[in-house]
Scaffold this active site. Structure first.
Site, PDB file in Angstrom:
ATOM      1  N   ASP A  71       0.980  -1.072  -0.025  1.00 54.82           N
ATOM      2  CA  ASP A  71       0.042   0.047   0.156  1.00 54.82           C
ATOM      3  C   ASP A  71       0.965   0.975  -0.122  1.00 54.82           C
ATOM      4  O   ASP A  71       2.107   1.013   0.138  1.00 54.82           O
ATOM      5  CB  ASP A  71      -0.899  -0.009   1.354  1.00 54.82           C
ATOM      6  CG  ASP A  71      -1.711   1.370   1.345  1.00 54.82           C
ATOM      7  OD1 ASP A  71      -2.206   1.562   0.359  1.00 54.82           O
ATOM      8  OD2 ASP A  71      -1.673   1.623   2.452  1.00 54.82           O
ATOM      9  N   LYS A  72       0.313   2.468  -0.313  1.00 56.73           N
ATOM     10  CA  LYS A  72       1.282   3.392  -0.256  1.00 56.73           C
ATOM     11  C   LYS A  72       1.240   4.500   0.791  1.00 56.73           C
ATOM     12  O   LYS A  72       1.902   4.419   1.745  1.00 56.73           O
ATOM     13  CB  LYS A  72       0.855   4.141  -1.525  1.00 56.73           C
ATOM     14  CG  LYS A  72       2.022   5.605  -1.674  1.00 56.73           C
ATOM     15  CD  LYS A  72       1.766   6.382  -2.798  1.00 56.73           C
ATOM     16  CE  LYS A  72       0.514   7.207  -2.635  1.00 56.73           C
ATOM     17  NZ  LYS A  72       0.684   8.316  -1.696  1.00 56.73           N
ATOM     18  N   GLU A 123      -7.976  15.003   7.779  1.00 55.63           N
ATOM     19  CA  GLU A 123      -8.904  15.866   8.465  1.00 55.63           C
ATOM     20  C   GLU A 123      -8.155  16.753   9.461  1.00 55.63           C
ATOM     21  O   GLU A 123      -8.490  18.018   9.583  1.00 55.63           O
ATOM     22  CB  GLU A 123     -10.081  15.123   9.353  1.00 55.63           C
ATOM     23  CG  GLU A 123     -10.812  14.478   8.240  1.00 55.63           C
ATOM     24  CD  GLU A 123     -12.154  14.031   9.086  1.00 55.63           C
ATOM     25  OE1 GLU A 123     -11.879  13.908  10.057  1.00 55.63           O
ATOM     26  OE2 GLU A 123     -13.175  13.590   8.296  1.00 55.63           O
ATOM     27  N   ARG A 128      -1.419  15.057  -1.571  1.00 62.30           N
ATOM     28  CA  ARG A 128      -2.663  14.511  -1.888  1.00 62.30           C
ATOM     29  C   ARG A 128      -3.509  15.827  -2.087  1.00 62.30           C
ATOM     30  O   ARG A 128      -3.569  16.754  -1.380  1.00 62.30           O
ATOM     31  CB  ARG A 128      -2.923  14.013  -0.427  1.00 62.30           C
ATOM     32  CG  ARG A 128      -2.344  12.693  -0.334  1.00 62.30           C
ATOM     33  CD  ARG A 128      -2.355  12.364   1.350  1.00 62.30           C
ATOM     34  NE  ARG A 128      -3.752  11.954   1.505  1.00 62.30           N
ATOM     35  CZ  ARG A 128      -3.812  10.634   1.583  1.00 62.30           C
ATOM     36  NH1 ARG A 128      -2.866   9.696   1.196  1.00 62.30           N
ATOM     37  NH2 ARG A 128      -4.928   9.964   1.973  1.00 62.30           N
ATOM     38  N   THR A 130      -2.392   1.285  -4.754  1.00 60.23           N
ATOM     39  CA  THR A 130      -2.828   2.404  -3.893  1.00 60.23           C
ATOM     40  C   THR A 130      -3.986   2.931  -4.465  1.00 60.23           C
ATOM     41  O   THR A 130      -4.435   2.894  -5.632  1.00 60.23           O
ATOM     42  CB  THR A 130      -1.544   3.410  -3.769  1.00 60.23           C
ATOM     43  OG1 THR A 130      -2.284   4.660  -3.093  1.00 60.23           O
ATOM     44  CG2 THR A 130      -1.344   3.922  -5.263  1.00 60.23           C
ATOM     45  N   GLY A 131      -4.693   3.406  -3.578  1.00 60.86           N
ATOM     46  CA  GLY A 131      -6.170   4.153  -3.743  1.00 60.86           C
ATOM     47  C   GLY A 131      -5.958   5.728  -4.347  1.00 60.86           C
ATOM     48  O   GLY A 131      -6.879   6.276  -4.543  1.00 60.86           O
TER      49      GLY A 131
END
Lengths: 1377, 374
Positions: free
Chosen positions: A425-426, A624, A732, A812-813
């Site tokens: 996963d990243k 968040e 991101r 990754t998503g």
């Protein structure tokens, strides 16, 4: 409506009409099996329990034990007999009770199997007892439950709590059951809980009182309660609870997971709460989530089972042979029965055939040892020890979080040494998942936050600075295992002193993270954000204007739209989240106390003052939190969050309370979350939405045709540009948007939303649709870029794992751009590599793309197989050897989620795999959890490789579960990944040591031990087999049955366990510095099928020697059966131990003592046994045998010569192998033996060579196994490099030569080197100078020529450094159909 | 009242619990972080010897083994060669053999003893004590059911086992309703030939050579393992109510008519027989010929006559019977095998050592130099 009525009936009036109720209940049960109805127990008299409709539900007494006193024996035995081997051994033991076939004393034959079974049983019993004790402790905890008779809350044990009871909970109490919250002392009717025991998340979660009890002014009185709760059946979904409560007056209120307090959670921040028990005991969600440990079978074990099967075949062949032999032997005597051929016990005269059949069974008993009974137990013991050592590795311990590696699956340690593919996963795995706000764009204007960037850069500098001074002080880099402890100490001390004088240092970051452990916020780096001055000005201006307007009660709409956007942007950042704010003087602080005690109180206290802002914030996701902190930097801070209200402090405006109408939580399909609030200034109903740019951008609908619409489009366009830019920087991105609803629109939406909320069936879908309806026609406010920093050591780890021959895929998503950038940052992609990007919009496009890529790869790299037509190549797609024929090229593959979905289709998966397989790195972006697991499954099943999946979040769980080995990172995103994993690591970089060192060791230890086991048993059994030729195949054994049975169990058991646990074939340091050694395990080189047979042949040879030397030495003498057999046993023991000695690579005092102990044990047992009883132990009756033997010089002469001659071939072979064709591992071992300085030089050379960016080495050459061996007698060290790094490192090799040269003798090394380049051979100083020179040399020699015998056609790879630099080309194919 | 008490107790408890809990946590936090101990054992850094097997490193071992084994082998070989041994087969397979007739018409149940005698010549005199063995070939005393077919408790003089022998003795457990003593197939097949040795001196007179029948069994067997029931008082009474083994001509208490101390279960011939041989060709000690004086050899060279009372049939299973005379050394009887084995293995080791030396010189020189620690 009718249904409601009936339920009311049953709830309220059941006292009067009990039988009727019963009837109805039954009816209801059959009808509504999907729900559970809970009534209050106060309505029923406890004396008449049968009237209580709750009586069918499980009580709160938990029993996690498997057994009771009575059921233990049968149940445990039953479970143990699930293992086939146990059944086999019991069968053999029972066979002994049949007089015709028995070989041993029946009772004695039972001993080993009873021993094995009882060891396991005792282990189980102990575990069960511990469970029982903890159960008892838990069952006897106290809680307050309302008693109907006493009309107050009384204290009872947890186990007495029943469904329908009212429980009063106080702060810091642990919940005894799943409780529906009915009342809270909190003025806002909230209750905070900590769910650390359930999911490891320590942030507080808010739970709220059921809506209908919300407005209760006075204290909650259980006696007045007479509602009925209908909810779903107990299930293990922690994040779901559905149901409704029906009041006397017929009102129905929906129940959510927010109303439910789960067992095991702790009440925080709330003085008192009252609730009704919904699920108790084993039906609570926490208990339903308690799964046992996972059982996986390792590759090695699968391989072993094949050989166990072969052992069975060998056993049967041997028995058959003996049986036939016996039949013939009997037959030759004909009718004349010789005196020594005794009749059967029944006196029956057996025919040769019958007695051959009986003998077959007897031989199975005699030869049973061939199937190693103790192997399974030994493997388990060794694995437990291995796990123990892995747990205790200091280098796998993370000081910051005080966590170390956890092995959650105990039986696949050796799989770690055989991995071939890593799926990572990243976010949170490669990166820290500590989000740092970097830049933002509002209303189409970019605010670059340069100061913030500089500040962040400073942190990094500080980090490296500190590391540097640490390594100066601690003399050695921290990989060095010998000094690691000391240096770690040094680090700590220096940090704690430093933290006083320098703020913002890494030390404080560390402290802070220790302090808050898992909460999202740990370091000041994330909290302190330097605002962009321009933006700050605008915010100030805007808010002051608004303040002014408010003061003059002007309409807000007159505000310039860009300013309006700015303030909305920050409001959205502040409130569109689930961040919980709690003030520090509330009880939660107590929990933190225990962390404080860890370090000097004074420093920590002022530390807390300095670094804990007045409010503690705990967020569920670090994104968040980063945004909230960013907003705070602009003086827009979140002050308080209640279920229906958010308070925000704005500059000039002061505290503003937004009425929170709805929160539409984040989900992975929508990829966004929204809040619906009533704006206090404008009094408008406003929707703030925050989400991934791809989805938000599609939802933006600029109002057309007017000026603002145009402006909007412009903003949209600009923002998109900035977003692309952010993504390119590896940030991101999130988009922030808002929407203003008119009252009518809202009312319309609300109606359907409420319907959705109260629905019990399919509520999720309805809510989802409802959210979709709301989130349309948004107005774009801006976008943010958040940086996710790489974890320490990730690029190095990836580089060394890759050198170890592991294929690393990142799933990754995240967005493609972000993912690619992170991949570059962590050296997963090389700037010099070509990049194949697959983005397709349809199945056909995807197929086309894959074909094209395949052709491209083929054209570019497979020139050697150019004679093969590409068509044929494609038609052979299904062939599995196609996969193996493909080489790994210097290519990177990037594929996005949509294309991946097409590529994973059954028709395309082979092509996809063929493409992906030939690329050095694969990057799957935008992939869903399901896709991740599908990719892993595909690779695992199609390529038949060992796969490892590593991830940290809930979205990685499915992939972790599918892979052969799942690794969870115990990081920021809760514990779900860890719960599903086999191994849990604190950081990604620990994977290096876990795989390269522990995996390698575990694999080679276990592989060697298993092989040794097979050898040992075969060798021992063969001794008896040879004897059959001299006892008329009668099944007689010259080895005393006691020795025969206990030989494996006792005499030869310990040394192999010690070796299996402690043997290190190469030192940890060398293994880490030379990752190539990992290929040993990947290719299963320690345990190949032929090795089993070689071992068997060796075993038969050795047993021949051990049998025939005593045979000839005692032939035609007066020796009796057991006086002859005892020396053979002794000799066999010596041989077996010495054999182990040859195979042992590391001799510690434990090895020595275990071998001595084995020998001593044998002689002690033999002496005692032979002196104990003159008449017992029929038939051997070995009275005084060993004592006489020990007086016999011949015994000693036998004991010397036999093991020597038995082991001669193996010893000789090992010596020749070590010299003539050493394996890579052996070379590594030789490297270990070099004086440390020389070794350092060699290793640092190889480290520099591999790690340096200046080495555009053709990876596909290095993995090419068919590289011909260049002559046998080469310098082995050099050979290693030539093997591993092909031609590229020729220069390095020469340097190795020269280095070794200076250390040891003189000239012979240089003899097989090509001339030239040896000018540095006299240099004797350390490797630093060497490597510096090295890096100068390397770029110029970037020319590789494969030796001509490799293939007739071209493999010539030449590249000048200039070319190399220009070579960052991207081969992008975009097809859109 | 009760409420108040409860509440107060509850509070106390809670506080206690909290306190101890916090203290426990704190303590755990203060000195027991989960950091693993940095010990050599836990970090797998135990000091260790790491031998690497290469031609260079194992070469000395081969030479050392070779150099030690060859002299030992020569020593053993010489020792074994110094032992004098004479063997004569008296089975009577050959029709020319003196015992042919006995061998032909003999069976287990014949009552009349058959005697035969064989002449042989000792070329060399036998010095020191000479051991006289009888040897059997093709006799599978190690057969699984045969080996088991005995009752050690009975042989140890256990009175209950005497009357009720172990089931293992089947089918030689009872005979005509009476328990057999000693029971079992081993006892039943007791070797019952009688051998006598006569020296024919130069003037043709036969001199009987005294054969000692004491001390042929293991001391522990004679004194511990084998015991007569009721001690040694009146064996006839002690064995009353038992039956003799089927193949025996006389009961166990009459095995040695001359020496009452050598009767019953403690008869040494019987004890020797009961120790089942390991291999189908074996010898068992029969008598010892004591050395008379230091000047004359125990058995001077010359002609001898072996008189055999032929009772034991072996032809049915193609067996052979031999009489062996042998002196013994500290290594036991004559067996050159061990010496030869030592010499062979030693030579092979030496040879392999040379091979390794060549390998080492040709291919391995770098490693050794790398192994030299600087």
């Amino acid at each position: 409506m009718e249904k409601k009525k009936r339920e009311e009936d049953t709830g309220g009036t059941s006292n009067k009409s009990a039988p009727k109720v019963k009837q109805r209940q039954r009816k209801k049960k059959s009808k509504e099996s999907k729900t559970r109805t809970v009534h209050a127990n106060t309505l029923y008299d406890s004396a008449k329990g049968e009237e209580n409709p709750n009586r069918h539900y499980a009580n709160n007494k938990i029993k996690t034990t498997k057994y009771t006193l009575l059921s233990f024996l049968p149940k445990n035995l039953f479970e143990q007999f699930h293992r086939f081997a146990n059944v086999y051994f019991v069968f053999i033991a029972l066979l002994n009770f049949v007089p015709v076939v028995n070989a041993f004393q029946p009772e004695l034959a039972l001993a080993p199997v009873v021993f094995i079974l009882s060891v396991t049983a005792i282990k189980d019993l102990w575990e069960d007892y511990r469970r029982h004790r903890s159960d008892k402790e838990i069952n006897h905890m106290d809680c307050l439950v309302y008693s109907r008779t006493e009309r107050r809350y009384v204290e009872i044990y947890w186990k007495e709590v029943r469904v329908g009871d009212f429980i009063r909970l106080r702060c810091n109490e642990i919940l005894p059951a799943d409780v529906l919250l009915l009342s809270s002392s909190d003025p806002d009717r909230l209750c905070h809980i900590e769910t650390a025991t359930l999911d490891g998340e320590t942030n507080l979660k808010q739970r709220q009182v059921v809506r209908s009890f919300y407005d209760l002014d006075c204290d909650f009185d259980p006696l007045k309660y007479n509602s009925v709760i209908e909810c779903e059946k107990p299930n293990n979904d922690l994040s779901r609870f559905r149901g409704y409560i029906i009041h006397r007056n017929g009102r129905r209120d929906a129940l959510y997971k927010d109303n439910l307090l789960l067992r095991g959670c702790t009440i925080r921040n709330t003085e008192e709460a009252v609730g009704i028990v919904i699920y108790a005991g084993h039906e609570t969600k926490a208990m339903l989530n308690n799964n046992g440990p996972r059982y996986k079978r390792s590759k090695l074990e699968r391989q072993m089972n094949v050989d166990v099967f072969w052992c069975v075949i060998i056993l049967l062949v041997m028995c058959l042979f003996a049986a036939v032999g016996h039949g013939l032997w009997m037959f030759q005597y004909g009718d004349k029965r010789p005196v020594f051929d005794v009749l059967s016990p029944e006196g029956a005269d057996l025919s040769p055939i019958m007695s051959a059949i009986y003998l077959f069974l007897t031989m199975i008993i005699v030869f049973q040892v061939l199937i190693p009974i103790s192997l399974f137990v030994s493997i388990e013991i060794v694995k437990i020890c291995q796990v123990y050592f892995i747990h205790n590795d200091l280098e796998l311990y993370d000081e910051e979080t005080d966590s170390h590696l956890q092995c959650r699956a105990l039986n696949i340690t050796e799989d770690l040494g055989q991995m071939q593919y890593i799926f990572s996963d990243k976010t949170g795995t490669l990166t820290e998942n500590k989000m740092v706000f970097r830049r933002c764009t509002v209303a189409g204007v970019e605010y670059s936050h340069d100061a913030n960037a500089r500040r962040l850069a400073m942190y990094q500098e500080v980090d490296s600075e500190e590391e540097e001074c640490m390594s100066h002080g601690g003399t050695l880099p921290r990989r060095d295992s010998v000094t690691s402890h000391q240096s770690a100490r040094v680090v700590l001390r220096s940090q704690s002193t430093k933290s006083h004088r320098r703020t913002g240092s890494r030390a404080e970051a560390k402290r802070a993270s220790i302090l808050s452990k898992h909460t999202a916020f740990s370091s000041p780096m994330e909290k302190n954000i330097t605002p962009d001055p321009q933006l700050l000005d605008k915010v100030n201006e805007c808010s002051s204007q608004m303040d002014f307007m408010r003061f003059h009660s002007q309409s807000m709409s007159t505000l310039p739209s860009d300013l309006c956007d700015i303030i909305d942007f920050f409001i959205a950042l502040t409130i569109c989240n689930t961040v919980v704010v709690s003030s520090p003087n509330q009880p939660r602080q107590k929990v933190r106390m225990r962390f404080e005690l860890k370090s000097p109180v004074k420093t920590i206290e002022d530390f807390i003052k300095r670094f804990t802002p007045s409010r503690l914030t705990s967020a569920e996701s670090p994104d968040e939190a980063a945004l909230v902190y960013a907003a705070r930097a602009y003086k827009c801070s979140l002050v308080g969050r209640l279920p229906d209200q958010v308070t925000v402090e704005l500059p000039h405006l002061g505290k503003l309370s937004f009425e929170l109408l709805h929160t539409l939580g984040f989900d992975s399909t929508r990829k966004r979350m929204s809040v619906v609030v009533r704006h206090p200034l404008t009094d408008q109903i406003t929707v703030y939405t925050k989400g991934a740019d791809s989805v938000i951008m599609d939802l933006i609908r600029p109002s057309s045709h007017d000026a603002s619409g145009k402006r909007q489009k412009k903003i949209l366009y600009r923002t998109q540009n900035y977003l692309n830019q952010y993504a390119a920087d590896g940030l991101r991105t999130l988009c922030i948007a808002k929407k203003v609803l008119s009252k009518e629109e809202y009312a319309c939406w609300l109606q359907r939303h409420l319907q959705a909320e109260t629905a019990i069936q399919g509520r999720e879908e309805l809510l989802f649709e409802s959210a979709l309806r709301l989130e349309t026609n948004l107005h774009l406010l801006g976008a943010t870029g958040i940086e996710d920093r790489l974890q320490d050591g990730v690029p190095e780890t990836i580089a060394s794992l890759r050198r170890a021959g592991l294929q690393i895929w990142v799933l990754t998503g995240d967005k493609q751009e972000t993912a690619v950038n992170i991949a570059y940052a962590c050296k997963l992609l090389d700037p010099e590599e070509e990049l194949l990007t697959l983005n397709a919009d349809s199945q056909e496009a995807c197929a086309l793309l894959l074909d094209e890529s395949l052709h491209y790869i083929q054209a570019k790299f497979l020139c050697s197989s150019s004679d093969q037509a590409p068509k044929a190549y494609l038609s052979n797609m299904a062939d599995s050897d196609l996969y193996s024929s493909l080489l790994v090229h210097r290519l990177g593959l990037v594929i996005d989620g949509r294309t991946l979905a097409y590529a994973l289709d059954r028709t395309l998966e082979d092509k996809f795999l063929a493409v992906a397989r030939s690329c050095r790195s694969v990057l799957c972006c935008r992939s869903t959890p399901l896709q991740k697991s599908m990719v892993v499954k595909l690779v695992r099943n199609k390529l038949k490789v060992m796969t490892l999946a590593i991830g940290d979040g809930a979205n990685d769980v499915s992939m972790i579960q599918v892979a052969d080995v799942g690794v969870g990172i115990s990081g920021q995103e809760g514990m779900q990944a860890v719960m599903a994993s086999d191994f849990a690591l604190p950081r990604f970089s620990y994977l290096q040591k876990l795989l390269l060192v522990h995996g390698h060791w575990c694999y080679s230890r276990l592989a060697n031990m298993i092989l040794y086991f097979f050898y040992k048993n075969a060798m021992f059994v063969a001794l008896i087999f040879w004897y059959q030729f001299y006892c008329g195949f009668s099944g007689s054994a010259m080895i005393d049955q006691w020795y025969l049975i206990f030989f494996n169990l006792m005499f030869s058991a310990f040394p192999q366990l010690i070796t299996g646990t402690l043997d290190k074939n190469v030192s940890a340091e060398t293994l880490q510095r030379l990752p190539q050694l990992y290929k040993n395990g990947q290719n299963s080189e320690e345990y190949k099928p032929y090795m089993f047979w070689m071992n068997m042949i060796d075993a038969f040879y050795q047993s021949l020697v051990c049998f025939f030397i005593p045979y000839f030495a005692y032939s035609d003498s007066e020796v009796d059966l057991f006086t002859w057999g005892t020396p053979i046993t002794t000799i066999a023991l010596f041989t077996i131990l010495l054999h182990l000695g040859i195979e042992t690579k590391t001799w510690t005092w434990m090895n020595w003592s275990s071998i001595c102990f084995s020998i001593a044990l044998f002689f002690t047992v033999a002496l005692c046994y032979n002196a104990s009883c003159p008449t017992c132990y029929s038939p051997s009756n070995p009275y005084w045998t060993i004592q006489r033997l020990l007086q016999d010089p011949q015994f000693y002469f036998l004991c010397v010569i036999t093991p020597c001659s038995a082991l001669l071939p193996r010893y000789f072979y090992r010596a020749c192998q070590g010299t003539l064709f050493p394996s890579v591992v052996q070379v590594g071992r030789q490297l270990d033996k070099l004086p440390s300085e020389t070794r350092q030089n060699i290793l640092s050379l190889s480290g520099v060579a591999a790690g340096s960016q200046l080495s555009p080495q053709p990876q596909f050459l290095s993995t090419n196994k068919s590289l011909p061996k260049d002559g046998v007698g080469k310098n082995t060290v050099a050979q290693l490099y030539q093997k591993e790094d092909a031609g590229r490192d020729k220069e390095t090799c020469k340097d190795v030569y020269s280095l070794v040269n200076t250390e040891g003798d003189t000239l012979p090394y240089t003899k097989d080197l090509p001339g030239g380049q040896l000018n540095i051979s006299t240099q004797s100083s350390g490797g630093l100078v060497r490597s510096a020179e090295e890096s100068h040399v390397l770029p110029n020699i970037d020319c590789v020529e494969l030796p001509p015998e490799h293939g007739p056609s071209c493999v010539r790879y030449k590249r000048s450094p200039e070319e190399a630099l220009q070579n960052r080309t991207e081969h992008k194919i975009h097809v859109a159909l | 009242m009760i409420t108040a008490m409860m509440a107060s107790s509850y509070n106390a408890k809670e506080e206690d619990g909290h306190h101890s809990g916090a203290a426990g946590h704190g303590g755990a936090g203060a000195d027991k972080s989960r950091k693993p101990d940095n010990t050599a054992f836990k970090q797998q850094r135990l000091p260790a010897w790491q031998p690497i097997l290469t031609a260079g490193t194992v070469l000395p071992a081969f030479f050392v083994i070779g150099l030690i084994f060859i002299p030992i082998g020569i020593g053993l070989y010489v020792t074994s060669n110094n032992i004098k041994e004479f063997e004569i087969d008296y089975t009577g397979v050959d029709s020319k053999s003196e015992c042919y007739a006995c061998a032909r018409n003999f069976s287990w149940n014949s009552t009349t003893p058959c005697t035969c005698s064989m002449n042989f010549t000792l070329e060399q005199p036998f010095e020191s004590n000479v051991f006289m063995y009888y040897g059997l070939s093709n006799f599978y005393q190690n057969h699984r059911r045969y080996v088991k077919s005995r009752d050690d408790s009975q042989l140890n003089g256990d009175p209950t086992a005497l009357k009720d022998p172990s089931k293992e003795c089947e089918p030689y457990r009872t005979s005509e309703g009476l328990p057999i003593a000693p029971c079992g197939a081993i006892a039943n097949s007791l070797f019952n030939d009688t051998l006598e040795l006569h020296y024919v001196d130069s003037n043709g007179t036969k001199v009987e050579i005294p054969l000692v029948k004491k001390g042929i069994a293991w001391w522990t067997d004679k004194h511990v393992k084998f015991r007569n029931p009721n001690g040694n008082t009146n064996l006839t009474v002690a064995f009353q109510g038992t039956s003799k083994p089927v193949n025996w001509g006389k009961p166990v208490y009459e095995l040695d008519p001359l020496d009452p101390e050598n009767n019953g279960f403690i008869n040494e011939d019987f004890i020797v027989w009961m120790r089942t041989a390991a291999l189908p060709t074996f010898r068992k000690l029969y008598r010892i010929i004591q050395k008379k004086s230091s000047t004359t050899p125990t058995l001077p060279s010359g002609r001898y006559i072996l008189s055999i009372t032929y009772n034991y049939p072996v032809l049915s299973f193609d067996g052979r019977k031999r009489m062996i005379l042998s002196t013994i050394s500290w290594m036991g009887g004559k067996n050159p095998f061990l010496g030869i084995a030592y010499i062979t293995v030693g030579s092979i080791c030496f040879f392999l050592g040379v091979v390794l030396l060549i390998i080492h010189h040709k291919y391995d020189n770098r490693n050794t130099s790398a192994d030299i620690p600087n």
